[in-house]
Motif scaffolding. Sequence first.
Motif, PDB file in Angstrom:
ATOM      1  N   PRO A 134       0.809  -1.208   0.000  1.00  0.00           N
ATOM      2  CA  PRO A 134       0.000   0.000   0.000  1.00  0.00           C
ATOM      3  C   PRO A 134       0.845   1.262   0.000  1.00  0.00           C
ATOM      4  O   PRO A 134       1.871   1.339   0.684  1.00  0.00           O
ATOM      5  N   TRP A 135       0.405   2.195  -0.782  1.00  0.00           N
ATOM      6  CA  TRP A 135       1.205   3.412  -0.983  1.00  0.00           C
ATOM      7  C   TRP A 135       0.272   4.606  -0.896  1.00  0.00           C
ATOM      8  O   TRP A 135      -0.748   4.639  -1.593  1.00  0.00           O
ATOM      9  N   ASP A 136       0.606   5.551  -0.053  1.00  0.00           N
ATOM     10  CA  ASP A 136      -0.217   6.745   0.106  1.00  0.00           C
ATOM     11  C   ASP A 136       0.591   7.940  -0.398  1.00  0.00           C
ATOM     12  O   ASP A 136       1.523   8.386   0.272  1.00  0.00           O
ATOM     13  N   ALA A 196       3.991   9.923  -6.632  1.00  0.00           N
ATOM     14  CA  ALA A 196       2.887   9.710  -7.585  1.00  0.00           C
ATOM     15  C   ALA A 196       3.401   9.856  -9.010  1.00  0.00           C
ATOM     16  O   ALA A 196       4.348  10.600  -9.277  1.00  0.00           O
ATOM     17  N   LEU A 197       2.771   9.107  -9.911  1.00  0.00           N
ATOM     18  CA  LEU A 197       2.987   9.349 -11.344  1.00  0.00           C
ATOM     19  C   LEU A 197       2.056  10.499 -11.708  1.00  0.00           C
ATOM     20  O   LEU A 197       0.833  10.387 -11.582  1.00  0.00           O
ATOM     21  N   ALA A 227      -1.526   6.897  -8.039  1.00  0.00           N
ATOM     22  CA  ALA A 227      -0.761   6.336  -6.915  1.00  0.00           C
ATOM     23  C   ALA A 227      -0.078   5.041  -7.367  1.00  0.00           C
ATOM     24  O   ALA A 227      -0.729   4.196  -7.980  1.00  0.00           O
ATOM     25  N   PRO A 228       1.209   4.894  -7.059  1.00  0.00           N
ATOM     26  CA  PRO A 228       1.924   3.685  -7.519  1.00  0.00           C
ATOM     27  C   PRO A 228       1.701   2.495  -6.587  1.00  0.00           C
ATOM     28  O   PRO A 228       2.642   1.893  -6.083  1.00  0.00           O
ATOM     29  N   PRO A 267       2.732  13.817 -21.711  1.00  0.00           N
ATOM     30  CA  PRO A 267       3.830  14.198 -20.817  1.00  0.00           C
ATOM     31  C   PRO A 267       3.539  13.683 -19.391  1.00  0.00           C
ATOM     32  O   PRO A 267       2.382  13.641 -18.970  1.00  0.00           O
ATOM     33  N   HIS A 268       4.595  13.303 -18.694  1.00  0.00           N
ATOM     34  CA  HIS A 268       4.404  12.801 -17.335  1.00  0.00           C
ATOM     35  C   HIS A 268       5.686  12.952 -16.544  1.00  0.00           C
ATOM     36  O   HIS A 268       6.755  13.198 -17.111  1.00  0.00           O
ATOM     37  N   GLU A 269       5.575  12.817 -15.235  1.00  0.00           N
ATOM     38  CA  GLU A 269       6.748  12.885 -14.358  1.00  0.00           C
ATOM     39  C   GLU A 269       6.481  12.017 -13.135  1.00  0.00           C
ATOM     40  O   GLU A 269       5.343  11.585 -12.913  1.00  0.00           O
ATOM     41  N   VAL A 270       7.524  11.766 -12.357  1.00  0.00           N
ATOM     42  CA  VAL A 270       7.336  11.073 -11.084  1.00  0.00           C
ATOM     43  C   VAL A 270       7.723  12.052  -9.981  1.00  0.00           C
ATOM     44  O   VAL A 270       8.841  12.590  -9.971  1.00  0.00           O
ATOM     45  N   LEU A 271       6.793  12.293  -9.061  1.00  0.00           N
ATOM     46  CA  LEU A 271       7.068  13.216  -7.958  1.00  0.00           C
ATOM     47  C   LEU A 271       8.050  12.550  -6.973  1.00  0.00           C
ATOM     48  O   LEU A 271       8.107  11.320  -6.897  1.00  0.00           O
ATOM     49  N   PRO A 272       8.801  13.355  -6.243  1.00  0.00           N
ATOM     50  CA  PRO A 272       9.819  12.771  -5.347  1.00  0.00           C
ATOM     51  C   PRO A 272       9.199  11.808  -4.332  1.00  0.00           C
ATOM     52  O   PRO A 272       8.140  12.078  -3.771  1.00  0.00           O
TER      53      PRO A 272
END
Length: 423
Positions: A230-232, A239-240, A368-369, A383-388
């Motif tokens: 589980p990932w919050d 997050a993607l 959410a990953p 376009p996309h990014e991965v937040l820290p």
Amino acid sequence: MAGTTAFVLTSTCVLGVPTLPRRQLLASSLALGAAPTAQGASRSQLKPADVEQINAGRPAVLRGWLPPAEVAALCADARTLYAEGRFTADGLAAYTPQRAVRRGADPASREVLPAFIPSKRCAGPWADAAAGDGAARLRFAARIDALRSALSDGLGRPALCEDGRPPLAGSRRTLAHLSSSLTEISYTRFGPGARLRRHVDEHHEELKGQGGWRRPTRRSVSWLVYLNAPWDPAVDGGALRTFPRIAPPASPVGAHAGNVQVGWLRASVADPVERAVFLDSSRAGERGNCALYTVERANGLRTVLSRNFWARPLLYQSTELLVDQLLIDSPAAAHRFHFVEAPHSAATEWFARNDARAGEGEAVLDVAPAGGTLVIFDSVALPHEVLPTIGRERWACSGWLHEPHTAARSRHPPDPDAEDAKA
Ligand SMILES: O=C(O)CCC(=O)C(=O)O
Ligand SMILES: [Fe+2]
């Protein structure tokens, strides 16, 4: 909210369309079907709504796509192979901005274990059945193979299944067969604090310089399967974040007739839809091999936007002003044009910070990953990014499904100064 996919519309304005308030919507189309019961991804798992999302340049998100036991097996396998020192820093680590590196961000904190190494044209460690839990990876690769067939049918992209090799039946299918240059598969690990800057996964071949056409295939569909418990995102970050267009596109996205998309015409009052702009690089003529065009989804009618011109990587690195003023004939179209994603350089970073229209007409959609979630999207259009990430490792198995290039080939004359020409 663990496992929740939030749909956030930005407060920016589509040209002439009233400003949308910033609001959060639960994306109902994203709460999808049961986990697969049989080996592989059954075709019924790809719902028409998923296909619609991908065709509109949005991500399809299938929660619970990979059963928990398989998520656990792959995550354990990835951790083992990481502990054995088999992961390597990957090319996208170079997207870490220099100022972040100066602040101490480690560009190697995103590491990968690939099944294929394009520069060496050989199998990578993911495809080594003797390493770690090869059986779990073989089961997973079979699922991705089934997904490839389902996507080829669903999206109407037969080329996704044209790999030129005879099909192998059931037990003869090997890891090396299922994961290759046509089905790129990698484990990825983001260390605590790692991020990935905004980008798209594929560009027009012509805009990569002479080397652009060297490979026989291009990335067509991007997919990610997350392997985290589980990932919050509110607590764990990571997050993607995707940036689809708000207004619906009135045309196919990504590619048309083998010509890859390079930009959009923003929705306007007179024409309240987004129009993908494709680059045809197979035109004959002394003034250049390339022209920009849009196409009507309903009847396939093309509208050519520009004169013929020679494409150079410079074109892609230049500001939209250049395209506005030099290439696009109609002032109305020129005003609406923007690149799908400008490449990152000191200059473009500066322009991005000072561009009043940056982000106009685009939504922000976070995923959410969470373990078992499958995300699929067009490799060119989104376009996309991965937040820290915050204080946790983030694990995924991801990759790209390729299509061969079609007849659309560059007519660009060889450039004697090009690196490739010297080789
Ligand atoms: O891990 C993710 O969520 C996205 C990674 C990504 O964008 C990529 O590998 O190109
Ligand atoms: Fe990506």
